[in-house]
Every structure is written in C-alpha cells, then in structure tokens.
Design a protein around this motif. Structure first.
Motif: not given
Length: 480
Positions: A277-281, A108-111, A232-233, A237-240
């Motif tokens: 974008p919201r980060k995973a919590r 989820d963090r690095y792809g 989608r990922w 992550r905001g990398r549209h």
C-alpha cells in the motif's frame, strides 16, 4: 434464513475469514444492499455528528445573548474588532481552519474511528470550558480550541461514511447523515429562544445553551464500541485480515437480516499479492488527475462558506437589523431553523437520482435568488418564508458537496486531501464574519445579500464548469 454454515457463529466467522486485497474489499462493499445493518452504522456516526452540528450552529443563536450580556457588540468601529460578534464567529472558523488544514491527515494515519472519537471528546471538553469564561478574549480563545475538534470531526465523518456504504446509496447516506445532524439546528434555536433572554439560576442563558452541546462526550465511547473501523482504510493500510473480518461481520449481519445470501462481488482488478500500500503524500493532490479537482474545490470552498454561513450564522442578527426585537428574532429564527431537516429529506429522495454537481449548482442558485428577495422584505411572514427557502437551499448544498468532495480522492489520502480543500471554506468563513459585519454596518441587509449572491455565482461556475461526474460510480473508479 441465515447463510452461516452449520455450527458457525459470527465470532468463529470473524476468526476464519481469509484476507482480501483493497480492490476485493471495495468490490464486496459496493455490492451490499441498503440493509438495516448499513443504515445503523450511518445512524451511529450521524449521532456523533449531531453534536458537531449543534456546536457549529449555536454561534448564530447565542450571538444576541453575548451582545445582551455586554461581552460583545453587534458591530465594531474597525474591520478587525475583537470585541464584536464578528470576532466570535471568526474564532469559530479559525479553529475549524486549523483542524481541517493541520490535523485531518491524522484520520489517514490513525484511522477513521479513532479520530472520530478523539475529536468528539476534544470539542465537547473545550466547549464546556468556554461556557464558563467571563471575557470576550477568553471566550474567543476557547471557541477557537473547540473549533479545532469540530474541524477534524467534520472531515472524518464525511470520509468515514463514504467508505462504509456502497456506491448506490452514497447520496442517500449523506442526506440521512445531514437529516440527523440538522435536527440539531432547531434544537439549538429552541433552546436559545428559551434560555438566551433569561438567566436561570443566575447563569446567563447563552451559557446554558453552550453547555448542552458538551453532552456529546457522554456518547462518544458508546458509538466507538458499536462502529467498526473502515474496512476500506484497513485494506489500504495493508491490514487485509482485519478488513476482511470487519466486512465479514457486516455481511453476516446483512444476510441474517435479509434471509438470503449476498451476491458474489464482481472480479477485482488487483490480486491479493498486489504492490504494498502507498502512503498518502500531500504532493499527490497537485498531480493529475487530482490537481484540477483540488483547484476546483479550493475555489468552490472559498465562496460556498460566504454564502452558507453568511446567512446561517447571522440569522437572528440579520432579523434584528430588519427591526425585529431580540425575543422575536429568536422566535423567527427558530421557525427558519426548524426547516433545516427538510432539505436532507428532499436530498434522500433525489441525491442518487441526479448528478451531485447538478444538486450543488441548483442549490447555490436557490440561495442567490431567495437571498436577494429576503433583503428587500420587511414583513415577518415573508422574512420567515424566504428564510426557510434559503435554508432549504443551504442544506441541499451541504448534502451535495459533502458527498461530492470525498468522492474525488482515493482512500489513502481522502481525509488529507478533503481536509486541505475544505480548510479553504474555514478560512473564508473566518473572514466572512468580519465581511458580513462590515457589509451590515455600511450597507445594511441588502449589502450582506449582495455579497452572498456574488459568492454563489462563483460556486455555480466552479462546480458546473469543472467538476467531474460521480453518481453511482465506485470510489476506485472516480479516483483514477
């Protein structure tokens, strides 16, 4: 004919496409046809997963060789005996638990693509080192280390595939992935039949079987070069802009292959100027609507691993306990293992036609019924027939739940949440090695299948009563 503008190329298209919101990206993916370009991506990911399954399943088939070499015993006097075969099985699943519980959030963090490659290299290297060890404790240690990489890969592949394909083919895509992956099982069974009873070049046969699985490292970078990051990922992550370029490239390939324009996607419900974008919590999985899903999947995974791996990881040993010789047990196990790809073949025909939860429940029922019959048989023919039927039930169960659990959580925390709930199955499977060995020692094969049947009843209750419906629904729709 291709729909590219005059003078345009795929390269120029990638440079010119405008950014898109996460909802727009999801809508564009879900309207894609099941074209060759999409299936090629699924095949490449499944090829990497082939080595993951090979590594996962050779536990059962090298077991008799480890015992034959004097490194392990079939059972132990104490429940937690670390020189018994149960310890080797437990080390595998301890590593899987650590990988799924502690490290799947890295995807989820690095792809998805980065962790897919890294975990493939990790477990290939560790498996190679394990094959060279000469004591049970050292083998257990490196088996645990390899299991960490396999645990990460398991969840990353499921997450990756669910995000690459449109909603109308998710079931078939997961069935196809499992079809490719499960061909590793008859392969490892055949290699074990050839090598385990022998010592080619003075090297124990089980070591040859293990070393072959390390070949996954050779194809890791080839796969990485040909599979893009999850659009989608990237969008989540905001990398549209990157997401739009990745998807535009895929759309152009599909249009070139099909010779027609893709339909316009349905209107997205959020604009490109939506909130950041919201980060995973991790705490999110304990909030509605995910709390009920998390608890359901924790219970499900706790019990499904006992039923699934209780048979799959112990096939040759269970046959030996029924009075079959080591050589013949490996031959019978190969016949049973050869049926593994047929479960996903059936899955490709039905996975998108019936509810995923229904497929899971019926598969668990099949394992319980045929397992109980297996325990009462002594005829080699009936042992093989029932072993095949149990295997078909197990592979269909796997197809169903691997697709199912990734659908229940949003993209931003999909790998984190699935890794957490799936880690329960790794923990359960780790102790199932000791549980199966204990049941086998004190109650024989009937005791083993009584344990498996009880586990399958719990699986049917958890998913049948509390699991939501997911078929042909968008990931966004399911996750809200």
């Amino acid at each position: 004919m291709s729909s590219l503008p005059v003078g345009a190329t795929h390269e120029s298209l990638r440079e010119s496409v405008p950014p898109a919101s996460a909802a727009q990206i999801n809508a564009r993916i879900d309207r894609l046809p099941a074209a060759r370009a999409v299936w090629t991506l699924v095949l490449l990911i499944a090829t990497g997963g082939w080595f993951e399954f090979y590594d996962l399943f050779f536990t059962a088939y090298v077991g008799p060789g480890l015992v034959k070499s004097g490194l392990y015993s079939t059972t132990t006097a104490s429940f937690f005996g670390f020189s018994g075969l149960g310890a080797f099985v437990a080390a595998s699943f301890a590593g899987l638990f650590i990988g799924t519980f502690c490290f799947t959030g890295l995807a989820d963090r690095y792809g998805r693509r980065t962790m897919f490659t890294a975990s493939l290299l990790w477990y290939s290297a560790a498996t190679c080192v394990m094959a060279l060890q000469t004591s049970a404790p050292a083998i257990n240690l490196w088996r645990l280390i390899a299991g960490i990489g396999v645990g990460i890969e398991l969840v990353t592949i499921d997450t990756y595939v669910s995000e690459l394909v449109p909603k109308h083919m998710r079931g078939r895509a997961f069935a196809f992935v499992h079809l490719v992956q499960y061909t590793a099982v008859p392969t490892v069974a055949l290699l074990a039949w050839w090598f385990v009873p022998r010592a080619p070049l003075g090297f124990d046969g089980w070591r040859w079987v293990v070393m072959f699985g390390a070949a996954g490292a050779l194809i890791a970078w080839a796969i990485r070069r040909n599979v893009p990051e999850s659009a989608r990922w990237l969008a989540q992550r905001g990398r549209h802009d990157e997401a739009a370029r990745v998807l535009a490239t895929l759309e152009a390939k599909i249009e070139a292959q099909t010779g027609r324009l893709l339909p316009a996607p349905p209107l997205a419900t959020e604009s490109a100027t939506a909130a950041p974008p919201r980060k995973a919590r991790f705490s999110e999985i304990w909030q509605p609507p995910y709390r009920r899903r998390t608890i359901t999947l924790l219970v499900f995974n706790l019990f499904q691993a006992i039923g699934f791996y209780g048979f799959a990881s112990w096939v040759p040993t269970l046959l030996v306990s029924k009075g079959v010789t080591i050589t013949h047990s490996l031959l019978y196990a190969f016949v049973i293992a050869a049926s593994n790809p047929f479960g996903p073949l059936i899955g490709m025909a039905i996975a998108d036609r019936i509810e995923r939860k229904t497929l899971v429940v019926l598969s668990a029922l099949a394992i319980a019924v045929f397992g109980s019959l297996f325990a009462m048989q002594t005829s080699p023919v009936m042992l093989m027939v029932l072993g095949v039927l149990i295997t078909l039930g197990g592979t269909l169960l796997s197809v169903g739940y691997h697709a199912y659990q990734v659908e229940l959580f949003p993209t931003r925390m999909r790998a984190t949440a699935v890794g957490f709930v799936y880690s329960m199955s790794r923990l359960s499977a780790m102790f199932s090695g000791f549980m199966i060995a204990f049941a086998l020692r004190h109650f024989g094969v009937p005791g083993v299948f009584a344990l498996i049947t009880g586990a399958m009843v719990a699986v049917m209750a958890a998913i049948g009563l509390f699991g939501p419906r997911t078929n042909n629904r968008s990931l966004d729709d399911i996750s809200h």
